[in-house]
Design a protein around this motif. Structure first.
Motif, PDB file in Angstrom:
ATOM      1  N   PHE A  14       0.862  -1.162   0.000  1.00 30.04           N
ATOM      2  CA  PHE A  14       0.000   0.000   0.000  1.00 30.04           C
ATOM      3  C   PHE A  14       0.910   1.226   0.000  1.00 30.04           C
ATOM      4  N   THR A  15       0.569   2.232  -0.795  1.00 28.27           N
ATOM      5  CA  THR A  15       1.418   3.404  -0.928  1.00 28.27           C
ATOM      6  C   THR A  15       0.728   4.650  -0.381  1.00 28.27           C
ATOM      7  N   TYR A  16       1.455   5.420   0.444  1.00 27.45           N
ATOM      8  CA  TYR A  16       0.951   6.670   0.998  1.00 27.45           C
ATOM      9  C   TYR A  16       1.826   7.819   0.515  1.00 27.45           C
ATOM     10  N   ARG A  17       1.216   8.960   0.252  1.00 23.84           N
ATOM     11  CA  ARG A  17       1.958  10.151  -0.167  1.00 23.84           C
ATOM     12  C   ARG A  17       2.306  10.967   1.075  1.00 23.84           C
ATOM     13  N   VAL A  18       3.596  11.132   1.348  1.00 27.34           N
ATOM     14  CA  VAL A  18       4.057  11.815   2.555  1.00 27.34           C
ATOM     15  C   VAL A  18       3.712  13.301   2.482  1.00 27.34           C
ATOM     16  N   ALA A  19       3.180  13.834   3.576  1.00 26.31           N
ATOM     17  CA  ALA A  19       2.806  15.253   3.628  1.00 26.31           C
ATOM     18  C   ALA A  19       4.053  16.118   3.791  1.00 26.31           C
ATOM     19  N   ASP A 207      -9.307  -1.191  -5.290  1.00 29.11           N
ATOM     20  CA  ASP A 207      -9.095  -0.954  -6.721  1.00 29.11           C
ATOM     21  C   ASP A 207      -7.616  -0.847  -7.076  1.00 29.11           C
ATOM     22  N   GLN A 208      -6.748  -0.698  -6.069  1.00 28.00           N
ATOM     23  CA  GLN A 208      -5.317  -0.593  -6.327  1.00 28.00           C
ATOM     24  C   GLN A 208      -4.641  -1.963  -6.386  1.00 28.00           C
ATOM     25  N   LEU A 209      -5.378  -3.022  -6.047  1.00 26.68           N
ATOM     26  CA  LEU A 209      -4.799  -4.355  -5.977  1.00 26.68           C
ATOM     27  C   LEU A 209      -5.013  -5.117  -7.276  1.00 26.68           C
ATOM     28  N   ARG A 210      -4.089  -6.048  -7.532  1.00 25.78           N
ATOM     29  CA  ARG A 210      -4.295  -6.961  -8.644  1.00 25.78           C
ATOM     30  C   ARG A 210      -5.429  -7.915  -8.293  1.00 25.78           C
ATOM     31  N   ILE A 211      -6.098  -8.433  -9.307  1.00 26.66           N
ATOM     32  CA  ILE A 211      -7.301  -9.234  -9.085  1.00 26.66           C
ATOM     33  C   ILE A 211      -7.020 -10.430  -8.190  1.00 26.66           C
ATOM     34  N   SER A 212      -5.885 -11.111  -8.438  1.00 31.57           N
ATOM     35  CA  SER A 212      -5.574 -12.312  -7.653  1.00 31.57           C
ATOM     36  C   SER A 212      -5.322 -11.954  -6.190  1.00 31.57           C
TER      37      SER A 212
END
Length: 255
Positions: A14-19, A207-212
């Motif tokens: 999971f990716t977060y954008r650093v403030a 929605d950010q994950l691959r289907i599998s």
């Protein structure tokens, strides 16, 4: 744009954008304005009490000032998923480095060290800038973490702007029996704060994950809820729809 990546136990990133320091400073200004307003209200409430009985109003004012100064940031960040009013307006929040919301102890450690972060730095004679040490530490490390963040293991990130409310897929099955939603709420109450946040984060980021990976994670959480909480999906209900419905209930209860 600096990103912070969290890899779950299922090896899903999971990716977060650093403030940045700018947005954090603006959020801090907003929060300080709110704190000052609350302090003014405390003084206004204590004044008539002091007139009625000398000393009582002063004691009440000092008690309220203590609660506001120490409790505002701590309680908001703990109870409001890492956000204060200022942070919510600026679209940022505090998270644990693992990606979860901060616990009470993490929020407490982070905010108690505001005293150290607020130590002034002498720039020229007789001129002091508050939060000098905190700013210097944050500016000197890659993710902009001040002393409180380093001690608590926390990080300030941007809230995803494209998050949509959690909705279940169109349900064409028959209506659930009366009282089932109440039972589900009671069973979900057995989960820890971190477990609830994990379910919600998965649904928000599906929605950010691959289907599998998406199918495997929803299947694991569905099985966990069935075994741990004794909750079974409704007839013809997929694992994803089942977990989405649980997350919808959790987000409704959190408001």
């Amino acid at each position: 744009m600096l990103l912070h990546e969290v890899v779950t136990s299922e090896k899903v990133p999971f990716t977060y954008r650093v403030a940045g320091l700018g947005s954090r400073f603006l959020a801090w200004l907003l929060d300080i304005g709110i704190v000052l307003l609350l302090l003014v209200v405390a003084v206004l409430l204590g004044t008539p009490l002091d007139i009625a009985r000398e000393g009582v109003g002063t004691a009440v004012v000092f008690a309220l000032m203590f609660v506001v100064l120490w409790g505002y940031f701590l309680l908001f960040e703990w109870l409001w998923s890492g956000q204060t009013l200022g942070k919510r307006i600026m679209g940022i929040r505090v998270i644990h480095l693992r990606g979860t919301s901060p616990s009470f102890f993490q929020s407490a450690a982070r905010n108690l060290l505001r005293v150290a972060d607020g130590l002034p730095t002498l720039l020229v004679p007789h001129v002091q800038i508050l939060y000098g040490l905190g700013f210097a530490v944050a500016a000197s490390n890659r993710e902009g973490r001040r002393l409180g963040d380093l001690a608590a293991g926390t990080l300030v990130v941007h809230v995803e702007g494209d998050k949509r409310p959690i909705r279940t897929l169109p349900d064409v099955t028959k209506e659930p029996p009366p009282g089932r939603e109440t039972l589900v709420r009671q069973r979900l109450g057995q989960l820890s704060r971190e477990q609830k946040q994990t379910i919600i984060d998965l649904c928000l980021r599906r929605d950010q994950l691959r289907i599998s990976e998406r199918a495997r994670l929803f299947e694991r959480i569905s099985r966990f809820c069935q075994q741990r909480l004794d909750l079974a999906p409704e007839e013809c209900q997929s694992d994803e729809r089942f977990v989405l419905k649980l997350a919808g209930i959790l987000t409704t209860d959190a408001r």
